[in-house]
Write an enzyme that holds these catalytic residues in place. Structure first.
Site, PDB file in Angstrom:
ATOM      1  N   ARG A  16       0.824  -1.216   0.000  1.00 36.46           N
ATOM      2  CA  ARG A  16       0.000   0.000   0.000  1.00 36.46           C
ATOM      3  C   ARG A  16       0.862   1.271   0.000  1.00 36.46           C
ATOM      4  O   ARG A  16       0.563   2.250   0.660  1.00 36.46           O
ATOM      5  CB  ARG A  16      -0.966  -0.007   1.194  1.00 36.46           C
ATOM      6  CG  ARG A  16      -2.100  -1.024   1.023  1.00 36.46           C
ATOM      7  CD  ARG A  16      -3.046  -1.020   2.192  1.00 36.46           C
ATOM      8  NE  ARG A  16      -2.386  -1.453   3.407  1.00 36.46           N
ATOM      9  CZ  ARG A  16      -2.766  -1.141   4.625  1.00 36.46           C
ATOM     10  NH1 ARG A  16      -3.821  -0.371   4.809  1.00 36.46           N
ATOM     11  NH2 ARG A  16      -2.104  -1.587   5.684  1.00 36.46           N
ATOM     12  N   LYS A 109     -20.313   3.429  -6.497  1.00 33.79           N
ATOM     13  CA  LYS A 109     -19.714   2.127  -6.797  1.00 33.79           C
ATOM     14  C   LYS A 109     -19.573   1.848  -8.279  1.00 33.79           C
ATOM     15  O   LYS A 109     -20.459   2.150  -9.062  1.00 33.79           O
ATOM     16  CB  LYS A 109     -20.549   1.030  -6.159  1.00 33.79           C
ATOM     17  CG  LYS A 109     -20.217   0.939  -4.719  1.00 33.79           C
ATOM     18  CD  LYS A 109     -20.866  -0.211  -4.038  1.00 33.79           C
ATOM     19  CE  LYS A 109     -20.660  -0.030  -2.576  1.00 33.79           C
ATOM     20  NZ  LYS A 109     -19.575  -0.819  -2.028  1.00 33.79           N
ATOM     21  N   ILE A 434     -28.113   3.438  15.461  1.00 29.68           N
ATOM     22  CA  ILE A 434     -27.958   2.326  14.511  1.00 29.68           C
ATOM     23  C   ILE A 434     -27.019   1.244  15.045  1.00 29.68           C
ATOM     24  O   ILE A 434     -26.946   0.149  14.507  1.00 29.68           O
ATOM     25  CB  ILE A 434     -27.481   2.859  13.148  1.00 29.68           C
ATOM     26  CG1 ILE A 434     -28.429   3.954  12.649  1.00 29.68           C
ATOM     27  CG2 ILE A 434     -27.382   1.773  12.097  1.00 29.68           C
ATOM     28  CD1 ILE A 434     -29.884   3.546  12.523  1.00 29.68           C
ATOM     29  N   TRP A 564     -19.687  -8.426   1.283  1.00 28.47           N
ATOM     30  CA  TRP A 564     -18.431  -7.803   1.684  1.00 28.47           C
ATOM     31  C   TRP A 564     -17.324  -8.826   1.938  1.00 28.47           C
ATOM     32  O   TRP A 564     -16.368  -8.564   2.655  1.00 28.47           O
ATOM     33  CB  TRP A 564     -18.658  -6.874   2.893  1.00 28.47           C
ATOM     34  CG  TRP A 564     -19.321  -5.584   2.479  1.00 28.47           C
ATOM     35  CD1 TRP A 564     -19.454  -5.111   1.206  1.00 28.47           C
ATOM     36  CD2 TRP A 564     -19.934  -4.605   3.328  1.00 28.47           C
ATOM     37  NE1 TRP A 564     -20.114  -3.903   1.214  1.00 28.47           N
ATOM     38  CE2 TRP A 564     -20.417  -3.560   2.492  1.00 28.47           C
ATOM     39  CE3 TRP A 564     -20.123  -4.493   4.711  1.00 28.47           C
ATOM     40  CZ2 TRP A 564     -21.082  -2.441   2.996  1.00 28.47           C
ATOM     41  CZ3 TRP A 564     -20.773  -3.372   5.211  1.00 28.47           C
ATOM     42  CH2 TRP A 564     -21.242  -2.355   4.354  1.00 28.47           C
ATOM     43  N   ASP A 602     -28.318  -6.185  10.527  1.00 23.58           N
ATOM     44  CA  ASP A 602     -27.929  -5.187   9.525  1.00 23.58           C
ATOM     45  C   ASP A 602     -27.791  -5.807   8.146  1.00 23.58           C
ATOM     46  O   ASP A 602     -27.111  -6.816   7.977  1.00 23.58           O
ATOM     47  CB  ASP A 602     -26.571  -4.578   9.910  1.00 23.58           C
ATOM     48  CG  ASP A 602     -26.687  -3.651  11.108  1.00 23.58           C
ATOM     49  OD1 ASP A 602     -27.723  -2.955  11.222  1.00 23.58           O
ATOM     50  OD2 ASP A 602     -25.741  -3.609  11.919  1.00 23.58           O
ATOM     51  N   GLU A 608     -26.156  -3.634  -2.794  1.00 24.97           N
ATOM     52  CA  GLU A 608     -24.945  -3.819  -3.573  1.00 24.97           C
ATOM     53  C   GLU A 608     -24.876  -5.126  -4.324  1.00 24.97           C
ATOM     54  O   GLU A 608     -24.173  -5.252  -5.307  1.00 24.97           O
ATOM     55  CB  GLU A 608     -23.741  -3.832  -2.632  1.00 24.97           C
ATOM     56  CG  GLU A 608     -23.286  -2.488  -2.285  1.00 24.97           C
ATOM     57  CD  GLU A 608     -22.211  -2.560  -1.220  1.00 24.97           C
ATOM     58  OE1 GLU A 608     -22.267  -1.697  -0.367  1.00 24.97           O
ATOM     59  OE2 GLU A 608     -21.365  -3.473  -1.259  1.00 24.97           O
ATOM     60  N   GLU A 668     -31.289   5.463   5.276  1.00 24.32           N
ATOM     61  CA  GLU A 668     -30.364   6.595   5.228  1.00 24.32           C
ATOM     62  C   GLU A 668     -30.913   7.901   4.674  1.00 24.32           C
ATOM     63  O   GLU A 668     -30.148   8.745   4.226  1.00 24.32           O
ATOM     64  CB  GLU A 668     -29.149   6.186   4.379  1.00 24.32           C
ATOM     65  CG  GLU A 668     -27.866   6.324   5.131  1.00 24.32           C
ATOM     66  CD  GLU A 668     -26.657   6.118   4.245  1.00 24.32           C
ATOM     67  OE1 GLU A 668     -25.840   5.265   4.618  1.00 24.32           O
ATOM     68  OE2 GLU A 668     -26.514   6.787   3.211  1.00 24.32           O
ATOM     69  N   HIS A 697     -22.389  11.226   8.164  1.00 22.15           N
ATOM     70  CA  HIS A 697     -21.169  11.133   7.368  1.00 22.15           C
ATOM     71  C   HIS A 697     -20.364  12.425   7.390  1.00 22.15           C
ATOM     72  O   HIS A 697     -19.341  12.540   6.729  1.00 22.15           O
ATOM     73  CB  HIS A 697     -21.512  10.729   5.935  1.00 22.15           C
ATOM     74  CG  HIS A 697     -22.303   9.447   5.885  1.00 22.15           C
ATOM     75  ND1 HIS A 697     -23.676   9.432   6.031  1.00 22.15           N
ATOM     76  CD2 HIS A 697     -21.926   8.163   5.792  1.00 22.15           C
ATOM     77  CE1 HIS A 697     -24.091   8.181   5.986  1.00 22.15           C
ATOM     78  NE2 HIS A 697     -23.051   7.391   5.850  1.00 22.15           N
ATOM     79  N   CYS A 729     -27.003   6.382  10.159  1.00 28.88           N
ATOM     80  CA  CYS A 729     -26.114   5.203  10.081  1.00 28.88           C
ATOM     81  C   CYS A 729     -25.374   5.090  11.409  1.00 28.88           C
ATOM     82  O   CYS A 729     -25.600   5.901  12.314  1.00 28.88           O
ATOM     83  CB  CYS A 729     -25.147   5.347   8.901  1.00 28.88           C
ATOM     84  SG  CYS A 729     -24.329   3.795   8.447  1.00 28.88           S
TER      85      CYS A 729
HETATM   86  N1  GLN Z   1     -24.696  -1.554  13.238  1.00 27.54           N
HETATM   87  C1  GLN Z   1     -23.717  -1.029  12.357  1.00 27.54           C
HETATM   88  C2  GLN Z   1     -23.111   0.245  12.938  1.00 27.54           C
HETATM   89  O1  GLN Z   1     -23.799   0.968  13.562  1.00 27.54           O
HETATM   90  C3  GLN Z   1     -24.279  -0.695  11.004  1.00 27.54           C
HETATM   91  C4  GLN Z   1     -23.242  -0.106  10.108  1.00 27.54           C
HETATM   92  C5  GLN Z   1     -23.651   0.060   8.692  1.00 27.54           C
HETATM   93  O2  GLN Z   1     -24.812   0.079   8.378  1.00 27.54           O
HETATM   94  N2  GLN Z   1     -22.717   0.226   7.800  1.00 27.54           N
HETATM   95  O3  GLN Z   1     -21.961   0.530  12.756  1.00 27.54           O
HETATM   96 ZN    ZN Z   2     -25.738   2.412   7.517  1.00 25.62          ZN
END
Ligand code: GLN
Ligand code: ZN
Length: 757
Positions: A16, A109, A434, A564, A602, A608, A668, A697, A729
């Site tokens: 990297r 993406k 979340i 993932w 989750d 995706e 979201e 974010h 999130c």
């Molecule tokens: N439960 C996870 C968190 O709060 C959900 C994360 C996600 O949706 N990417 O981090």
């Molecule tokens: Zn999320």
């Protein structure tokens, strides 16, 4: 003969290196000269690796300091107005990452991969012009090292298809503006050498295109091919079949067509017309997006069957797509189980596979030297071993999954929710989060120290408990209704579960570029999956023991676990996901038996996983919803099941979301007001919904008034009984200084709105 072809090569560096130098540069700890020097060194090394492995078609311009789509925007002069006062690297990185006064361009993406590109912003007010310097320089750079490269560029149809219009209107209106610049570019390229191969990537051809887009293909390639007779154009597609486009391309004067035979079997149907056209076929047969060792025998057979149509002299043996999507080299995997390592192949190993395949295919097995014979027999052995290894094939798991016939939970959602409201005793506009809370440097250090055996289990667990205690205390203090433990024990929501499931493997250095300098190290699923012991019960019940309020359990769903990870290729994805689902259903049962009343599963990456081709969507949705439902099938009616998805656009998938039958879904929508929530009303969605009321974010702390406004907007769409109030999130990437006031404001906003109702 060695007609092997590599679509593109990873650029972040085996250690990297590019990431490191970029981040230092951004932190003003080194100069741009250092970046350039480092980049040159990487390019040289990457070209030499390919040359030494006998690759005949090596790319230039597959390198990038951030992203190839961004490079293409720069090449075309498609610079949004807000950046125009900047120059050179300042301009480039501002477009990618924003700066103090300009917001970055959007990132999204790249097809169905985990790589993100910078979305071009087009406007009719803008004038575009060619800047070919990067392409020219890179070509010369390779040539100076004695390597004659093919030049990679992203094709005009794909470039436009992935762009957005900032002045509204259709992106393809720009076709007439952009194609002349591509012509100009090819003219410049034609002066570089007696003959130059130009690889034009058109992955958008792997999607279902409407007739308007299809109608652009022939004029585009007729024009581009006319520019110069010393340019050979190869149009390369990947990730799916591209039969509609191939039908058109064979009637243009291009030199070669690249097809992905790993992820697009249906491409086989185009072989006869390609044969008739007399074009070269770049046969993508070595998987460029997965890490399994190529089955040389099987792939040779595939190539033989291709050569029943297209004659051998016209075939180039290729990776299925750029190797950007796989880690660099296995040599760094020192801790990996030897048997498992034998089954894997990263970018460097794939180069050797290409070379071996072409030797066998073109010159016959008899022509192999000792080392090659050895490589072939080791390949055969590894692939045979994969078919029978008990590490992969676990009869008990298979029987257990087969026996699991409970496909969904009991009761109708409406009645379940009524019962749950009684048991859980929450009121309208109930507040929660979340799952994750800030991952502090201390936490990260504790986890890595524990992994490296620098601290004891007791000391590690004491630190996690302390975090949970503080996290619970804060949530009580600020007045949240449904609490979470904060996920301090989790490094990553997939890795954490993968580490506890049998059948999951991990690499030490298996980094793959995700965007810019960001890399991810996806775990891989090599075998049948089972859960040797409970994975979350200890931490969740500990957290519950610290509060009278309800503690929400937190799991990652089967589809996200799959999307993932690198997934085994010897079994349909839906089967793998079903195994995970069964393991999760046991976890949910353990959680509820331990007194946990709400469990969130989750599915951050649900969207995706959607296939590129519409025809395959139904099948994906069928197994993906089936497996989510299997995972939660053990939940009693009074156990409330939540899910969270990191998306805001549900218009296309709302029926599937309904089908998943979660009692509560958090999403979201924070950045779109209430616009995107409307679909829930439109379809008469009856379950509960938590549309994020603020965007996590960004480090910005939302004010009370702002959140009040957002909640009122939501109330215009859905009734208060149906709404949950939460951020959009997990809070893991935020700092406590941001999270504390933000959540306090959120709770206060709810109090105000409730008072007004
Ligand atoms: N439960 C996870 C968190 O709060 C959900 C994360 C996600 O949706 N990417 O981090
Ligand atoms: Zn999320």
């Amino acid at each position: 003969m060695s007609k092997n072809y590599v679509t593109g090569f990873p650029r972040i560096g085996e250690q990297r290196e590019l990431k490191r130098v970029l981040e230092e540069f951004w932190a003003k700890k080194c100069s741009f000269e250092d970046v350039k020097q480092n980049a040159s060194e990487l390019k040289r090394r990457h070209w030499e690796y390919q040359r030494d492995a006998g690759v005949e078609f090596i790319s230039s311009n597959d390198f990038s300091l951030y992203d190839n789509m961004l490079d293409t925007s720069v090449m075309l002069g498609a610079i949004p107005k807000r950046f125009r006062h900047l120059k050179d690297e300042e301009l480039y990185f501002a477009m990618a990452r924003g700066n103090a006064s300009c917001v970055a361009m959007e990132m999204t993406k790249w097809f169905n991969t985990n790589y993100h590109y910078i979305v071009p912003e087009l406007s009719l007010d803008d004038e575009y012009s060619l800047n070919a310097s990067k392409i020219i320089d890179e070509y010369h750079e390779a040539k100076a090292l004695g390597i004659k490269t093919k030049i990679n560029i992203i094709g005009p149809v794909t470039y436009l298809g992935l762009s957005k219009r900032v002045d509204r209107g259709d992106v393809y209106e720009f076709w007439g503006k952009i194609v002349p610049l591509y012509e100009e570019l090819l003219k410049v390229i034609s002066t570089l050498d007696d003959e130059v191969v130009v690889q034009i990537d058109e992955p958008i051809f792997a999607k279902e295109l409407d007739t308007k887009v299809l109608s652009l293909i022939k004029p585009t390639y007729d024009r581009l091919c006319k520019v110069s007779s010393n340019i050979k154009i190869a149009v390369v597609t990947y990730f799916e079949h591209s039969n509609e486009a191939t039908k058109i391309l064979v009637h243009t004067p291009i030199w070669a067509i690249g097809l992905d035979f790993v992820h697009g079997d249906e491409n086989l149907k185009s072989l006869d017309i390609i044969a008739l056209s007399g074009k070269e076929l770049i046969a993508g047969v070595v998987d460029g997006r997965n890490i399994w060792r190529c089955d040389i025998e099987k792939t040779t057979q595939l190539l033989e069957s291709i050569s029943n149509f297209v004659s051998k002299e016209r075939i180039l043996i290729s990776s299925s797509c750029s190797l950007l999507h796989v880690p660099f080299a296995l040599k760094y995997e020192q801790k990996m189980d030897k048997e498992i390592k034998e089954w894997l192949s990263f970018a460097l190993e794939k180069l050797d596979e290409l070379s071996l395949l072409s030797k066998i295919f073109f010159d016959g097995e008899g022509s192999l030297n000792e080392a090659q014979k050895e490589a072939l027999s080791s390949n055969i052995k590894a692939n045979q071993n994969r078919k029978i290894s008990p590490l992969i094939h676990n009869k008990t798991v298979q029987a257990r999954v087969k026996k699991h016939t409970k496909l969904q939970r009991e009761g109708d959602a409406k009645e379940r929710l009524k019962l749950q409201r009684e048991v859980l005793g929450y009121s309208d506009l109930v507040t929660t989060t979340i799952g994750s809370f800030p991952q502090t440097p201390q936490l990260r250090k504790a986890r890595s120290d524990f992994k490296a055996a620098l601290i004891s289990k007791e000391s590690y667990e004491a630190q996690i408990k302390k975090y949970i205690d503080e996290c619970v205390a804060f949530q009580e203090e600020c007045g949240l209704d449904i609490l979470v433990h904060g996920e301090p024990e989790r490094n990553d929501m997939v890795e954490y579960f993968g580490e506890q499931l049998s059948g999951y493997g991990f690499s030490e250095n298996g980094w793959v570029q995700s965007y810019g300098s960001r890399c991810v190290k996806p775990p891989f699923i090599y075998g049948d999956i089972s859960r040797p012991r409970p994975m979350t019960v200890g931490w969740i019940t500990y957290a519950q023991s610290r509060t009278e309020r309800i503690m929400k359990g937190m799991l990652t769903g089967p589809v996200t676990m799959l999307n993932w990870s690198f997934v085994r290729d010897d079994m349909p994805r839906g089967e793998v996901s079903k195994q995970i689902a069964v393991a999760l259903s046991d976890e949910i049962d353990d959680l509820q038996n331990a007194g946990i009343k709400i469990i969130q599963v989750d599915e951050a990456a649900f969207k995706e996983g959607y296939p590129l081709r519409g025809g395959k969507i139904k099948a994906y949705e069928a197994w993906a919803t089936r497996d989510f439902k299997i995972a939660v099938s053990s939940a009693k009616e009074e156990t409330q099941i939540h899910t969270h998805m990191c998306y805001s656009e549900f218009n296309d998938i709302i029926n599937t979301i309904e089908d998943m039958d979660a009692d509560v879904i958090s999403i979201e929508t924070a950045r779109s007001g209430n616009e995107l929530l409307k679909i829930f009303k439109k379809v008469g969605y009856t379950k509960e919904v938590g549309p994020g009321v603020y965007d996590i974010h960004s480090p910005r702390i939302p004010s009370v008034e702002e959140i009040v406004k957002q909640i009122e907007l939501l109330l215009e769409v859905l009734p208060k009984e149906q709404l949950w109030i939460n951020p959009d999130c997990g809070l893991k990437t935020r700092k406590w200084e941001e999270v504390k006031p933000a959540l306090t404001n959120m709770v206060e906003a709810v109090r105000i709105v409730k008072g007004r109702l």
